[in-house]
Design a protein around this motif. Sequence first.
Motif, PDB file in Angstrom:
ATOM      1  N   THR A 101      -4.377   9.003   4.820  1.00 22.17           N
ATOM      2  CA  THR A 101      -5.394   8.685   3.810  1.00 22.17           C
ATOM      3  C   THR A 101      -4.792   8.787   2.405  1.00 22.17           C
ATOM      4  N   ILE A 102      -5.422   8.089   1.480  1.00 19.35           N
ATOM      5  CA  ILE A 102      -5.069   8.239   0.059  1.00 19.35           C
ATOM      6  C   ILE A 102      -6.369   8.363  -0.738  1.00 19.35           C
ATOM      7  N   ASP A 103      -6.228   8.809  -1.975  1.00 17.30           N
ATOM      8  CA  ASP A 103      -7.391   8.864  -2.871  1.00 17.30           C
ATOM      9  C   ASP A 103      -7.392   7.629  -3.750  1.00 17.30           C
ATOM     10  N   LEU A 104      -8.481   6.915  -3.714  1.00 18.26           N
ATOM     11  CA  LEU A 104      -8.656   5.738  -4.569  1.00 18.26           C
ATOM     12  C   LEU A 104      -9.778   6.052  -5.558  1.00 18.26           C
ATOM     13  N   PRO A 105      -9.941   5.246  -6.594  1.00 19.22           N
ATOM     14  CA  PRO A 105     -10.986   5.538  -7.595  1.00 19.22           C
ATOM     15  C   PRO A 105     -12.372   5.747  -6.972  1.00 19.22           C
ATOM     16  N   TYR A 106     -12.653   5.093  -5.844  1.00 18.02           N
ATOM     17  CA  TYR A 106     -13.986   5.242  -5.233  1.00 18.02           C
ATOM     18  C   TYR A 106     -14.035   6.312  -4.153  1.00 18.02           C
ATOM     19  N   GLY A 107     -12.916   6.989  -3.904  1.00 18.53           N
ATOM     20  CA  GLY A 107     -12.935   8.070  -2.911  1.00 18.53           C
ATOM     21  C   GLY A 107     -11.779   7.967  -1.941  1.00 18.53           C
ATOM     22  N   LYS A 108     -11.899   8.719  -0.822  1.00 14.71           N
ATOM     23  CA  LYS A 108     -10.833   8.735   0.193  1.00 14.71           C
ATOM     24  C   LYS A 108     -10.806   7.416   0.949  1.00 14.71           C
ATOM     25  N   GLN A 109      -9.595   6.935   1.182  1.00 10.15           N
ATOM     26  CA  GLN A 109      -9.441   5.688   1.927  1.00 10.15           C
ATOM     27  C   GLN A 109      -8.445   5.906   3.063  1.00 10.15           C
ATOM     28  N   VAL A 110      -8.871   5.610   4.293  1.00  9.13           N
ATOM     29  CA  VAL A 110      -7.921   5.604   5.411  1.00  9.13           C
ATOM     30  C   VAL A 110      -7.073   4.340   5.269  1.00  9.13           C
ATOM     31  N   LEU A 111      -5.792   4.483   5.535  1.00 14.08           N
ATOM     32  CA  LEU A 111      -4.890   3.328   5.461  1.00 14.08           C
ATOM     33  C   LEU A 111      -4.679   2.732   6.845  1.00 14.08           C
ATOM     34  N   TRP A 112      -4.654   1.421   6.901  1.00 14.16           N
ATOM     35  CA  TRP A 112      -4.611   0.702   8.178  1.00 14.16           C
ATOM     36  C   TRP A 112      -3.392  -0.200   8.250  1.00 14.16           C
TER      37      TRP A 112
END
Length: 240
Positions: A101-112
């Motif tokens: 996962t990473i942190d993006l401006p809108y929150g946590k994002q799982v990477l695919w």
Amino acid sequence: MLDRRQILVALGTTALASLAPTTLFAAATIKPDDASALLVIDVQNCFLPGGSLAVKEGEQVVPVINKMAKAFSNVVMTQDWHTPGHVSFASVHSGKKPFETIDLPYGKQVLWPDHCVQGTDGASLSKDLSIPQAELIIRKGFHKDVDSYSAFLEADGKTSTGLAGYLKGRKIKRVFVAGLATDFCVAWTALDARKAGFEVYVVEDACRGIDNQGSLAKAWADMAKAGVKRIQSADIAVSA
Ligand code: VGL
Ligand code: ZN
């Protein structure tokens, strides 16, 4: 006067009658009406065997969905529809691997892994879907910097796909959600459908999950808390 035998028969019948619909048979008790819509989520080649983000047993939802769809006069399908180099792809974040996962401006994002890139064969709906009456295909995740698991709202939590407006415009009150993946696009769609005021059913055997780090159990818990009803396809009456 009833004799002993007649009384036993009468009792037996009553007991059976009260048991039968709920416990003895899997009675198909839910009858979709014109205010019901089936939402078929992301049944696309990338999520099926051989696809870049294949969901285990994903192909098994197709015959279940095809059969169930016969009970619905309103069917909407969705298509995950990413730009090349989409922000949700691990390949665009140096040093990151899929499922991290990473942190993006809108929150946590799982990477695919790269998946469902606009116009590619992987992004096509399964050729085995057979739902000729489907009336709308909603594409989502097409803004390069924002993901969209939900068919209603992008991951920034504010950009609408227009689906709630469409369904309300068509006087839909109830949505039934099926497809891939249970713990991401199906769950987020079901949760947002509740927030938009719909009565929501998720058809468990018409879905399969990815289950990344407990995500499947968490999704079911979140859905239960939000008042999403968990049903099986056999609960839906399909006339022959
Ligand atoms: C989905 C991960 C990434 C889904 C879409 O359809 O559940 N999951 N993009
Ligand atoms: Zn995606």
